[in-house]
Write an enzyme that holds these catalytic residues in place. Structure first.
Site, short mmCIF file in Angstrom:
data_model
loop_
_atom_site.label_atom_id
_atom_site.label_comp_id
_atom_site.label_asym_id
_atom_site.label_seq_id
_atom_site.Cartn_x
_atom_site.Cartn_y
_atom_site.Cartn_z
N ASP A 169 8.02 -2.81 15.76
CA ASP A 169 7.45 -1.74 16.29
C ASP A 169 6.13 -2.03 16.97
OD1 ASP A 169 7.68 1.13 16.81
OD2 ASP A 169 6.11 1.39 14.96
N HIS A 177 6.09 1.27 19.28
CA HIS A 177 5.07 1.74 18.50
C HIS A 177 5.04 3.13 18.17
CE1 HIS A 177 0.71 0.83 16.82
NE2 HIS A 177 1.11 1.80 16.21
N GLU A 220 0.03 -4.83 23.00
CA GLU A 220 0.79 -3.76 23.50
C GLU A 220 0.15 -3.18 24.78
OE1 GLU A 220 0.73 -0.89 20.16
OE2 GLU A 220 1.74 -2.63 18.95
N GLY A 240 0.90 -1.35 -0.06
CA GLY A 240 0.03 -0.06 -0.09
C GLY A 240 0.95 1.32 -0.01
N ARG A 241 0.38 2.26 0.52
CA ARG A 241 0.90 3.68 0.67
C ARG A 241 2.37 3.30 1.25
NH1 ARG A 241 -4.12 6.98 0.68
NH2 ARG A 241 -4.79 5.35 2.33
N ILE A 242 2.21 2.86 2.61
CA ILE A 242 3.44 2.84 3.50
C ILE A 242 4.43 1.63 2.53
CG2 ILE A 242 4.52 1.98 5.56
CD1 ILE A 242 1.69 3.08 6.68
N ARG A 263 0.92 -4.25 12.27
CA ARG A 263 0.15 -4.76 13.54
C ARG A 263 0.69 -5.97 13.97
NH1 ARG A 263 -1.24 -0.24 13.83
NH2 ARG A 263 -3.20 0.68 13.56
C1 8YV Z 1 -0.22 5.40 15.85
C2 8YV Z 1 -0.71 3.71 14.01
O1 8YV Z 1 0.87 5.15 16.65
O2 8YV Z 1 -1.51 5.02 12.14
C3 8YV Z 1 -1.51 3.86 12.85
O3 8YV Z 1 -2.46 3.26 12.52
O4 8YV Z 1 -0.64 2.50 14.37
C4 8YV Z 1 0.17 4.78 14.54
O5 8YV Z 1 0.27 5.85 13.55
C5 8YV Z 1 -1.50 5.19 16.16
O6 8YV Z 1 -2.67 5.74 15.48
C6 8YV Z 1 -1.70 5.67 17.85
O7 8YV Z 1 -3.00 5.28 18.19
#
Ligand code: 8YV
Length: 324
Positions: free
Chosen positions: A263, A286, A268, A160-162, A239
Protein backbone atom coordinates in the site's frame (compact mmCIF):
# COMPACT_ATOMS: atom_id res chain seq x y z
CA UNK A 1 -3.49 37.51 21.70
CA UNK A 2 -0.46 39.41 20.30
CA UNK A 3 2.59 39.70 22.53
CA UNK A 4 3.43 43.36 23.27
CA UNK A 5 5.95 44.71 20.84
CA UNK A 6 5.24 42.07 18.19
CA UNK A 7 2.99 42.07 15.16
CA UNK A 8 -0.72 42.83 15.59
CA UNK A 9 -1.65 40.57 12.67
CA UNK A 10 -4.06 37.76 13.56
CA UNK A 11 -2.59 34.53 14.88
CA UNK A 12 -2.36 32.48 11.70
CA UNK A 13 -2.91 28.79 11.08
CA UNK A 14 -0.71 27.73 8.19
CA UNK A 15 -2.03 24.94 5.99
CA UNK A 16 1.06 23.39 4.45
CA UNK A 17 -0.40 20.84 2.03
CA UNK A 18 -3.73 19.96 0.41
CA UNK A 19 -6.23 18.40 2.84
CA UNK A 20 -9.79 17.09 2.60
CA UNK A 21 -12.06 19.81 1.16
CA UNK A 22 -14.30 19.68 4.27
CA UNK A 23 -11.30 20.06 6.57
CA UNK A 24 -9.87 22.95 4.54
CA UNK A 25 -13.22 24.70 4.70
CA UNK A 26 -13.63 24.18 8.45
CA UNK A 27 -10.10 25.45 9.12
CA UNK A 28 -10.78 28.54 7.02
CA UNK A 29 -14.11 29.19 8.79
CA UNK A 30 -12.77 28.78 12.31
CA UNK A 31 -9.27 30.27 12.08
CA UNK A 32 -7.29 32.82 10.15
CA UNK A 33 -5.89 30.18 7.81
CA UNK A 34 -3.39 30.61 4.99
CA UNK A 35 -2.86 27.83 2.43
CA UNK A 36 0.86 27.99 1.81
CA UNK A 37 0.84 25.58 -1.14
CA UNK A 38 -1.67 27.75 -3.02
CA UNK A 39 0.27 31.00 -2.71
CA UNK A 40 2.03 32.29 -5.83
CA UNK A 41 5.10 33.23 -3.75
CA UNK A 42 5.25 31.15 -0.55
CA UNK A 43 8.75 32.43 0.33
CA UNK A 44 7.53 36.00 0.29
CA UNK A 45 4.63 35.13 2.57
CA UNK A 46 7.05 33.46 4.98
CA UNK A 47 9.35 36.52 4.94
CA UNK A 48 6.52 38.99 5.50
CA UNK A 49 4.14 36.97 7.67
CA UNK A 50 6.05 33.95 8.98
CA UNK A 51 6.02 35.50 12.46
CA UNK A 52 2.20 35.51 12.51
CA UNK A 53 1.98 31.73 12.21
CA UNK A 54 1.27 29.96 15.50
CA UNK A 55 0.09 26.58 14.22
CA UNK A 56 0.76 24.52 11.10
CA UNK A 57 -1.49 21.83 9.68
CA UNK A 58 0.03 19.30 7.35
CA UNK A 59 -0.33 15.71 6.19
CA UNK A 60 1.75 12.71 7.17
CA UNK A 61 3.11 12.85 3.63
CA UNK A 62 4.47 16.40 3.71
CA UNK A 63 5.10 17.18 7.37
CA UNK A 64 6.90 20.43 8.21
CA UNK A 65 10.48 20.50 6.95
CA UNK A 66 13.28 22.14 8.89
CA UNK A 67 13.52 25.19 6.60
CA UNK A 68 9.81 25.86 7.04
CA UNK A 69 10.02 25.35 10.80
CA UNK A 70 12.86 27.86 10.91
CA UNK A 71 10.82 30.41 8.98
CA UNK A 72 8.07 30.35 11.65
CA UNK A 73 9.52 31.86 14.86
CA UNK A 74 6.21 31.83 16.82
CA UNK A 75 5.16 28.36 15.75
CA UNK A 76 3.73 26.45 18.71
CA UNK A 77 2.07 23.42 17.15
CA UNK A 78 2.30 21.17 14.12
CA UNK A 79 -0.76 19.00 13.50
CA UNK A 80 -0.48 16.05 11.13
CA UNK A 81 -3.43 14.59 9.24
CA UNK A 82 -2.44 10.94 9.63
CA UNK A 83 -0.69 8.87 12.25
CA UNK A 84 2.77 9.00 10.64
CA UNK A 85 4.93 11.99 11.53
CA UNK A 86 8.37 11.02 10.21
CA UNK A 87 8.22 13.96 7.79
CA UNK A 88 8.59 16.37 10.71
CA UNK A 89 11.67 16.39 12.93
CA UNK A 90 9.95 15.94 16.30
CA UNK A 91 13.20 16.28 18.27
CA UNK A 92 13.97 19.58 16.60
CA UNK A 93 10.40 20.75 17.19
CA UNK A 94 10.60 19.75 20.85
CA UNK A 95 13.84 21.70 21.25
CA UNK A 96 11.91 24.76 20.12
CA UNK A 97 8.94 23.99 22.35
CA UNK A 98 6.74 23.17 19.38
CA UNK A 99 4.10 20.49 20.01
CA UNK A 100 3.56 17.90 17.27
CA UNK A 101 0.21 16.15 17.00
CA UNK A 102 -1.21 13.39 14.79
CA UNK A 103 -4.44 11.43 14.37
CA UNK A 104 -3.96 8.06 16.10
CA UNK A 105 -6.65 5.48 16.97
CA UNK A 106 -9.33 6.74 14.58
CA UNK A 107 -7.61 5.04 11.63
CA UNK A 108 -6.42 1.85 13.35
CA UNK A 109 -9.34 -0.38 12.35
CA UNK A 110 -9.41 0.64 8.71
CA UNK A 111 -5.65 0.25 8.27
CA UNK A 112 -5.81 -3.18 9.95
CA UNK A 113 -8.79 -4.20 7.80
CA UNK A 114 -6.88 -3.32 4.67
CA UNK A 115 -3.73 -5.10 5.82
CA UNK A 116 -5.67 -8.33 6.36
CA UNK A 117 -7.53 -7.89 3.08
CA UNK A 118 -4.23 -7.37 1.27
CA UNK A 119 -2.75 -10.45 2.95
CA UNK A 120 -5.66 -12.61 1.80
CA UNK A 121 -5.55 -11.03 -1.65
CA UNK A 122 -1.88 -11.75 -2.22
CA UNK A 123 -1.96 -15.26 -0.73
CA UNK A 124 -5.16 -16.36 -2.50
CA UNK A 125 -4.22 -14.29 -5.57
CA UNK A 126 -7.63 -12.64 -5.73
CA UNK A 127 -6.57 -9.60 -7.79
CA UNK A 128 -4.61 -11.85 -10.13
CA UNK A 129 -7.65 -14.14 -10.46
CA UNK A 130 -9.84 -11.12 -11.20
CA UNK A 131 -7.46 -10.11 -14.00
CA UNK A 132 -7.54 -13.71 -15.22
CA UNK A 133 -11.33 -13.73 -15.55
CA UNK A 134 -11.41 -10.31 -17.21
CA UNK A 135 -8.75 -11.39 -19.73
CA UNK A 136 -11.04 -14.25 -20.80
CA UNK A 137 -8.60 -16.93 -19.62
CA UNK A 138 -11.08 -18.91 -17.48
CA UNK A 139 -12.52 -20.73 -20.51
CA UNK A 140 -9.02 -21.85 -21.47
CA UNK A 141 -7.83 -23.31 -18.16
CA UNK A 142 -8.75 -23.18 -14.47
CA UNK A 143 -6.90 -20.63 -12.33
CA UNK A 144 -4.00 -22.36 -10.53
CA UNK A 145 -4.37 -23.09 -6.80
CA UNK A 146 -2.98 -20.42 -4.48
CA UNK A 147 -1.68 -20.50 -0.89
CA UNK A 148 -3.93 -21.37 2.08
CA UNK A 149 -4.44 -18.50 4.51
CA UNK A 150 -6.13 -19.98 7.61
CA UNK A 151 -3.77 -21.53 10.11
CA UNK A 152 -0.59 -20.05 8.64
CA UNK A 153 2.13 -18.30 10.65
CA UNK A 154 2.21 -14.51 10.35
CA UNK A 155 4.88 -12.16 11.63
CA UNK A 156 3.82 -8.64 12.52
CA UNK A 157 6.72 -6.22 12.27
CA UNK A 158 6.00 -3.43 14.75
CA UNK A 159 3.30 -4.31 17.29
CA UNK A 160 1.87 -0.85 17.92
CA UNK A 161 -1.81 0.04 17.79
CA UNK A 162 -2.16 -0.97 14.14
CA UNK A 163 -0.01 -4.09 14.50
CA UNK A 164 -2.11 -5.27 17.43
CA UNK A 165 -5.33 -4.67 15.51
CA UNK A 166 -3.91 -6.73 12.61
CA UNK A 167 -2.87 -9.52 15.00
CA UNK A 168 -6.33 -9.62 16.63
CA UNK A 169 -7.94 -10.02 13.23
CA UNK A 170 -5.52 -12.77 12.23
CA UNK A 171 -6.46 -14.75 15.32
CA UNK A 172 -9.90 -15.05 13.71
CA UNK A 173 -8.25 -16.96 10.87
CA UNK A 174 -6.59 -19.33 13.35
CA UNK A 175 -3.25 -17.89 12.33
CA UNK A 176 -0.23 -18.20 14.57
CA UNK A 177 1.00 -14.67 15.23
CA UNK A 178 4.52 -13.67 16.20
CA UNK A 179 6.00 -10.19 16.30
CA UNK A 180 9.15 -8.16 16.42
CA UNK A 181 9.40 -4.78 18.11
CA UNK A 182 12.11 -2.80 19.88
CA UNK A 183 10.68 -3.57 23.31
CA UNK A 184 8.39 -6.43 24.37
CA UNK A 185 4.71 -5.53 24.24
CA UNK A 186 3.14 -6.43 27.59
CA UNK A 187 -0.08 -8.43 27.75
CA UNK A 188 -0.10 -9.94 24.27
CA UNK A 189 -0.23 -13.69 23.68
CA UNK A 190 2.19 -13.59 20.74
CA UNK A 191 5.78 -14.83 20.57
CA UNK A 192 8.38 -12.10 20.21
CA UNK A 193 11.32 -12.64 17.88
CA UNK A 194 14.50 -10.60 18.35
CA UNK A 195 15.01 -9.44 14.77
CA UNK A 196 13.06 -8.85 11.57
CA UNK A 197 15.09 -11.62 9.99
CA UNK A 198 14.27 -14.15 12.73
CA UNK A 199 10.61 -13.16 12.44
CA UNK A 200 10.62 -13.66 8.66
CA UNK A 201 12.34 -16.99 9.05
CA UNK A 202 9.69 -18.21 11.50
CA UNK A 203 6.68 -17.11 9.41
CA UNK A 204 4.79 -17.75 6.19
CA UNK A 205 3.89 -14.08 5.82
CA UNK A 206 5.25 -10.82 7.15
CA UNK A 207 2.97 -7.82 7.74
CA UNK A 208 4.83 -4.52 8.14
CA UNK A 209 3.12 -2.02 10.46
CA UNK A 210 6.16 -0.37 12.06
CA UNK A 211 6.51 3.43 12.00
CA UNK A 212 8.55 4.97 9.20
CA UNK A 213 11.53 7.28 9.58
CA UNK A 214 15.29 6.96 9.85
CA UNK A 215 15.15 4.29 12.60
CA UNK A 216 13.35 1.74 10.40
CA UNK A 217 14.73 2.60 6.97
CA UNK A 218 15.49 -0.55 4.96
CA UNK A 219 14.54 -2.78 7.92
CA UNK A 220 13.04 -5.29 5.50
CA UNK A 221 16.32 -5.95 3.69
CA UNK A 222 17.34 -8.52 1.08
CA UNK A 223 18.33 -10.82 3.96
CA UNK A 224 14.89 -10.50 5.57
CA UNK A 225 13.18 -11.21 2.23
CA UNK A 226 15.39 -14.26 1.74
CA UNK A 227 14.47 -15.43 5.24
CA UNK A 228 10.79 -15.12 4.27
CA UNK A 229 11.60 -17.39 1.36
CA UNK A 230 10.03 -18.54 -1.92
CA UNK A 231 6.76 -19.55 -0.22
CA UNK A 232 6.60 -16.34 1.83
CA UNK A 233 4.37 -13.30 1.34
CA UNK A 234 5.02 -9.70 2.34
CA UNK A 235 2.39 -7.05 3.19
CA UNK A 236 3.40 -3.44 3.75
CA UNK A 237 0.89 -0.89 5.08
CA UNK A 238 3.54 1.16 6.94
CA UNK A 239 5.95 3.21 4.85
CA UNK A 240 7.79 2.42 1.64
CA UNK A 241 11.03 3.38 3.35
CA UNK A 242 10.81 0.38 5.71
CA UNK A 243 11.33 -2.04 2.81
CA UNK A 244 14.45 -1.98 0.65
CA UNK A 245 12.46 -1.57 -2.55
CA UNK A 246 15.26 -2.58 -4.95
CA UNK A 247 15.80 -5.74 -2.93
CA UNK A 248 12.06 -6.39 -3.04
CA UNK A 249 11.94 -5.94 -6.81
CA UNK A 250 14.87 -8.35 -7.20
CA UNK A 251 13.27 -10.90 -4.84
CA UNK A 252 9.91 -10.74 -6.64
CA UNK A 253 11.51 -10.98 -10.09
CA UNK A 254 13.63 -13.97 -9.09
CA UNK A 255 10.78 -15.72 -7.22
CA UNK A 256 12.78 -15.55 -3.98
CA UNK A 257 9.52 -14.56 -2.26
CA UNK A 258 6.07 -15.74 -3.37
CA UNK A 259 4.41 -12.34 -3.52
CA UNK A 260 3.83 -8.95 -1.95
CA UNK A 261 0.88 -6.68 -1.24
CA UNK A 262 1.97 -3.07 -1.02
CA UNK A 263 0.00 0.00 0.00
CA UNK A 264 3.11 2.18 0.33
CA UNK A 265 6.17 2.79 -1.83
CA UNK A 266 9.57 4.44 -1.63
CA UNK A 267 8.68 7.28 -4.01
CA UNK A 268 4.90 7.64 -4.13
CA UNK A 269 3.08 7.79 -6.47
CA UNK A 270 5.84 6.21 -8.55
CA UNK A 271 5.80 2.40 -8.58
CA UNK A 272 8.76 0.51 -10.05
CA UNK A 273 8.04 -0.93 -13.51
CA UNK A 274 8.99 -4.45 -12.42
CA UNK A 275 6.27 -4.40 -9.76
CA UNK A 276 3.68 -3.06 -12.21
CA UNK A 277 4.56 -5.89 -14.56
CA UNK A 278 4.45 -8.64 -11.92
CA UNK A 279 1.33 -10.77 -11.48
CA UNK A 280 2.48 -11.77 -7.99
CA UNK A 281 2.14 -8.37 -6.37
CA UNK A 282 -0.94 -6.50 -5.25
CA UNK A 283 -0.48 -2.76 -5.68
CA UNK A 284 -2.59 -0.24 -3.76
CA UNK A 285 -2.35 3.57 -3.94
CA UNK A 286 -1.77 4.27 -0.20
CA UNK A 287 -5.41 3.78 0.75
CA UNK A 288 -5.19 1.94 4.08
CA UNK A 289 -6.94 4.72 6.02
CA UNK A 290 -9.01 5.89 3.06
CA UNK A 291 -12.59 5.15 4.00
CA UNK A 292 -15.08 7.99 4.12
CA UNK A 293 -15.76 7.36 7.81
CA UNK A 294 -12.12 7.24 8.87
CA UNK A 295 -10.99 10.18 6.78
CA UNK A 296 -13.82 12.24 8.28
CA UNK A 297 -12.76 11.17 11.77
CA UNK A 298 -9.14 12.07 10.99
CA UNK A 299 -10.20 15.51 9.75
CA UNK A 300 -12.31 16.02 12.84
CA UNK A 301 -9.39 15.12 15.11
CA UNK A 302 -7.13 17.56 13.27
CA UNK A 303 -9.70 20.30 13.83
CA UNK A 304 -10.08 19.44 17.50
CA UNK A 305 -6.30 19.50 17.93
CA UNK A 306 -6.03 22.92 16.32
CA UNK A 307 -9.00 24.18 18.36
CA UNK A 308 -7.48 22.96 21.61
CA UNK A 309 -4.13 24.51 20.79
CA UNK A 310 -5.62 27.86 19.80
CA UNK A 311 -7.71 28.05 22.98
CA UNK A 312 -5.59 26.25 25.59
CA UNK A 313 -2.09 26.09 24.09
CA UNK A 314 -1.90 22.28 24.16
CA UNK A 315 -2.75 19.51 21.71
CA UNK A 316 -5.33 16.79 22.22
CA UNK A 317 -3.23 13.98 20.71
CA UNK A 318 0.47 14.91 20.83
CA UNK A 319 2.89 12.34 19.43
CA UNK A 320 5.13 10.58 21.97
CA UNK A 321 8.11 12.75 22.81
CA UNK A 322 6.39 15.95 21.73
CA UNK A 323 6.84 19.12 23.81
CA UNK A 324 3.97 18.72 26.33
C1 8YV B 1 -2.73 8.81 5.10
C2 8YV B 1 -0.98 7.62 6.55
O1 8YV B 1 -2.82 8.31 3.81
O2 8YV B 1 -1.76 8.00 8.72
C3 8YV B 1 -0.80 7.89 7.99
O3 8YV B 1 0.35 7.96 8.45
O4 8YV B 1 -0.06 7.34 5.87
C4 8YV B 1 -2.34 7.64 5.94
O5 8YV B 1 -3.33 7.47 6.88
C5 8YV B 1 -1.85 10.00 5.10
O6 8YV B 1 -1.87 10.60 6.35
C6 8YV B 1 -2.29 11.05 4.10
O7 8YV B 1 -1.26 11.96 4.00
Amino acid sequence: MPTPGTTTAPATVLQVSPLLPGLEQALAERHHTVRLHELPDPDRFLRDHGADVVAAVTSARFGVGNALMDALPRLGAIVHFGVGHETTDVVRARARGIDVGNTPDVLTDCVADLAVGALIDVMRRMSAADRYVRAGNWSTAPFPPAARVSGKRVGVLGLGRIGRAVARRLEGFDMEVAYCSRVPVPGVPYRRLPTARALAEACDALVVTVAGGAGTEGLVSAAVLDALGPEGHLVNVARGSVVDESALVAAVEAGRIAGAALDVFADEPNVPRALLDSDRVVLLPHIASATRETREAMGDLVLRNVERFMTEGVLLTPVPGSAH
